[in-house]
Design a protein around this motif. Structure first.
Motif, PDB file in Angstrom:
ATOM      1  N   MET A 186       0.820  -1.209   0.000  1.00  0.00           N
ATOM      2  CA  MET A 186       0.000   0.000   0.000  1.00  0.00           C
ATOM      3  C   MET A 186       0.857   1.263   0.000  1.00  0.00           C
ATOM      4  O   MET A 186       1.906   1.315   0.646  1.00  0.00           O
ATOM      5  CB  MET A 186      -0.907   0.020   1.234  1.00  0.00           C
ATOM      6  CG  MET A 186      -1.787  -1.213   1.408  1.00  0.00           C
ATOM      7  SD  MET A 186      -3.076  -1.359   0.176  1.00  0.00           S
ATOM      8  CE  MET A 186      -4.176  -0.050   0.671  1.00  0.00           C
ATOM      9  N   HIS A 187       0.376   2.258  -0.727  1.00  0.00           N
ATOM     10  CA  HIS A 187       0.934   3.614  -0.715  1.00  0.00           C
ATOM     11  C   HIS A 187      -0.271   4.495  -0.419  1.00  0.00           C
ATOM     12  O   HIS A 187      -1.163   4.632  -1.255  1.00  0.00           O
ATOM     13  CB  HIS A 187       1.540   3.954  -2.069  1.00  0.00           C
ATOM     14  CG  HIS A 187       2.094   5.347  -2.143  1.00  0.00           C
ATOM     15  ND1 HIS A 187       2.840   5.774  -3.212  1.00  0.00           N
ATOM     16  CD2 HIS A 187       2.019   6.402  -1.308  1.00  0.00           C
ATOM     17  CE1 HIS A 187       3.190   7.037  -3.032  1.00  0.00           C
ATOM     18  NE2 HIS A 187       2.695   7.435  -1.879  1.00  0.00           N
ATOM     19  N   GLU A 188      -0.301   5.044   0.793  1.00  0.00           N
ATOM     20  CA  GLU A 188      -1.473   5.822   1.198  1.00  0.00           C
ATOM     21  C   GLU A 188      -1.087   7.259   1.484  1.00  0.00           C
ATOM     22  O   GLU A 188      -0.156   7.526   2.248  1.00  0.00           O
ATOM     23  CB  GLU A 188      -2.111   5.198   2.436  1.00  0.00           C
ATOM     24  CG  GLU A 188      -3.400   5.877   2.851  1.00  0.00           C
ATOM     25  CD  GLU A 188      -4.134   5.067   3.894  1.00  0.00           C
ATOM     26  OE1 GLU A 188      -4.959   4.227   3.504  1.00  0.00           O
ATOM     27  OE2 GLU A 188      -3.858   5.280   5.085  1.00  0.00           O
ATOM     28  N   LEU A 189      -1.801   8.166   0.868  1.00  0.00           N
ATOM     29  CA  LEU A 189      -1.672   9.591   1.120  1.00  0.00           C
ATOM     30  C   LEU A 189      -2.810   9.960   2.061  1.00  0.00           C
ATOM     31  O   LEU A 189      -3.977   9.694   1.751  1.00  0.00           O
ATOM     32  CB  LEU A 189      -1.773  10.380  -0.188  1.00  0.00           C
ATOM     33  CG  LEU A 189      -1.734  11.894  -0.081  1.00  0.00           C
ATOM     34  CD1 LEU A 189      -0.394  12.357   0.466  1.00  0.00           C
ATOM     35  CD2 LEU A 189      -1.985  12.516  -1.440  1.00  0.00           C
ATOM     36  N   GLY A 190      -2.491  10.524   3.225  1.00  0.00           N
ATOM     37  CA  GLY A 190      -3.514  10.849   4.215  1.00  0.00           C
ATOM     38  C   GLY A 190      -3.522  12.313   4.586  1.00  0.00           C
ATOM     39  O   GLY A 190      -2.468  12.937   4.727  1.00  0.00           O
ATOM     40  N   LEU A 191      -4.722  12.851   4.734  1.00  0.00           N
ATOM     41  CA  LEU A 191      -4.914  14.214   5.227  1.00  0.00           C
ATOM     42  C   LEU A 191      -5.756  14.113   6.494  1.00  0.00           C
ATOM     43  O   LEU A 191      -6.844  13.528   6.475  1.00  0.00           O
ATOM     44  CB  LEU A 191      -5.620  15.083   4.191  1.00  0.00           C
ATOM     45  CG  LEU A 191      -4.946  15.194   2.826  1.00  0.00           C
ATOM     46  CD1 LEU A 191      -5.778  16.093   1.905  1.00  0.00           C
ATOM     47  CD2 LEU A 191      -3.531  15.725   2.942  1.00  0.00           C
ATOM     48  N   PHE A 192      -5.276  14.681   7.584  1.00  0.00           N
ATOM     49  CA  PHE A 192      -5.922  14.584   8.888  1.00  0.00           C
ATOM     50  C   PHE A 192      -6.359  15.983   9.336  1.00  0.00           C
ATOM     51  O   PHE A 192      -5.522  16.874   9.458  1.00  0.00           O
ATOM     52  CB  PHE A 192      -4.954  13.992   9.916  1.00  0.00           C
ATOM     53  CG  PHE A 192      -4.531  12.591   9.596  1.00  0.00           C
ATOM     54  CD1 PHE A 192      -5.084  11.522  10.279  1.00  0.00           C
ATOM     55  CD2 PHE A 192      -3.582  12.341   8.612  1.00  0.00           C
ATOM     56  CE1 PHE A 192      -4.687  10.223   9.992  1.00  0.00           C
ATOM     57  CE2 PHE A 192      -3.184  11.045   8.308  1.00  0.00           C
ATOM     58  CZ  PHE A 192      -3.747   9.981   9.003  1.00  0.00           C
ATOM     59  N   TYR A 193      -7.656  16.144   9.577  1.00  0.00           N
ATOM     60  CA  TYR A 193      -8.230  17.442   9.935  1.00  0.00           C
ATOM     61  C   TYR A 193      -8.753  17.428  11.375  1.00  0.00           C
ATOM     62  O   TYR A 193      -9.292  16.423  11.832  1.00  0.00           O
ATOM     63  CB  TYR A 193      -9.427  17.766   9.036  1.00  0.00           C
ATOM     64  CG  TYR A 193      -9.100  18.146   7.621  1.00  0.00           C
ATOM     65  CD1 TYR A 193      -8.938  19.482   7.261  1.00  0.00           C
ATOM     66  CD2 TYR A 193      -8.974  17.181   6.629  1.00  0.00           C
ATOM     67  CE1 TYR A 193      -8.663  19.845   5.957  1.00  0.00           C
ATOM     68  CE2 TYR A 193      -8.706  17.530   5.313  1.00  0.00           C
ATOM     69  CZ  TYR A 193      -8.544  18.859   4.983  1.00  0.00           C
ATOM     70  OH  TYR A 193      -8.278  19.213   3.690  1.00  0.00           O
ATOM     71  N   HIS A 194      -8.621  18.567  12.055  1.00  0.00           N
ATOM     72  CA  HIS A 194      -9.314  18.749  13.323  1.00  0.00           C
ATOM     73  C   HIS A 194     -10.808  18.798  13.022  1.00  0.00           C
ATOM     74  O   HIS A 194     -11.224  19.333  11.981  1.00  0.00           O
ATOM     75  CB  HIS A 194      -8.895  20.068  13.990  1.00  0.00           C
ATOM     76  CG  HIS A 194      -7.474  20.091  14.441  1.00  0.00           C
ATOM     77  ND1 HIS A 194      -7.018  19.361  15.505  1.00  0.00           N
ATOM     78  CD2 HIS A 194      -6.399  20.756  13.949  1.00  0.00           C
ATOM     79  CE1 HIS A 194      -5.725  19.580  15.674  1.00  0.00           C
ATOM     80  NE2 HIS A 194      -5.324  20.419  14.731  1.00  0.00           N
TER      81      HIS A 194
END
Length: 166
Positions: free
Chosen positions: A89-97
């Motif tokens: 897996m190659h995962e691009l993640g964006l984490f928001y409050h």
């Protein structure tokens, strides 16, 4: 118009573009178990083609949790490399409050909420960051435990590669 999640296989590999919500209330963080996958994660899901990431996260929160929420500033970005479901897996993640519009938070129940979406069951738990609750979970991505306990004040980019560990 049909929906297309940005997740696709290429020659034994899979790319995922995922968004996640960081709900923190009273030193607790909201985590989700889905079906019997064997791991926990922050609420969220895959981004759809042509959909802004913040809008994707708002959609995922309503679909999975069933409550209205406000998605705030982006806190973390990540590139994660790991093996799951027979794929590298190659995962691009964006984490928001994020916060629930109704002020929802820990109430002592576990699971706090159980929902069903399509054929999936989602169980949501508020986990105390001061206790050992995060260690009892197979929280993914693996770097998340340490970061949640010491949230950076500025946008932070994390690269985590588990491929060398195999």
């Amino acid at each position: 118009m049909s929906r297309h999640m940005i997740s696709f296989p290429i020659e034994g590999q899979r790319f995922n573009y995922r968004v996640a919500a960081i709900f923190m209330v009273d030193n607790h963080v909201l985590v989700c178990d889905e079906d019997d996958d064997g791991f926990s994660m922050l609420p969220g899901g895959r981004v759809e083609l042509g959909e802004p990431s913040k809008l994707s996260l708002q959609r995922e929160i309503v679909e999975e949790i069933g409550l209205a929420a406000t998605v705030g500033d982006i806190a973390l970005t990540s590139e994660s490399f790991y093996r799951r479901m027979g794929y590298d897996m190659h995962e691009l993640g964006l984490f928001y409050h994020a916060r629930f519009d109704g002020g929802d938070g820990p109430d002592g129940k576990s699971p706090w909420r159980v929902t069903h979406e399509e054929d999936n069951e989602h169980r949501f738990h508020w986990v105390d960051l001061a206790g050992d609750g995060l260690e009892a979970l197979n929280l993914q991505p693996v770097w998340l435990r340490a970061v949640l306990r010491n949230m950076p004040v500025a946008l932070t980019h994390i690269v985590h590669d588990e491929r060398a560990a195999r």
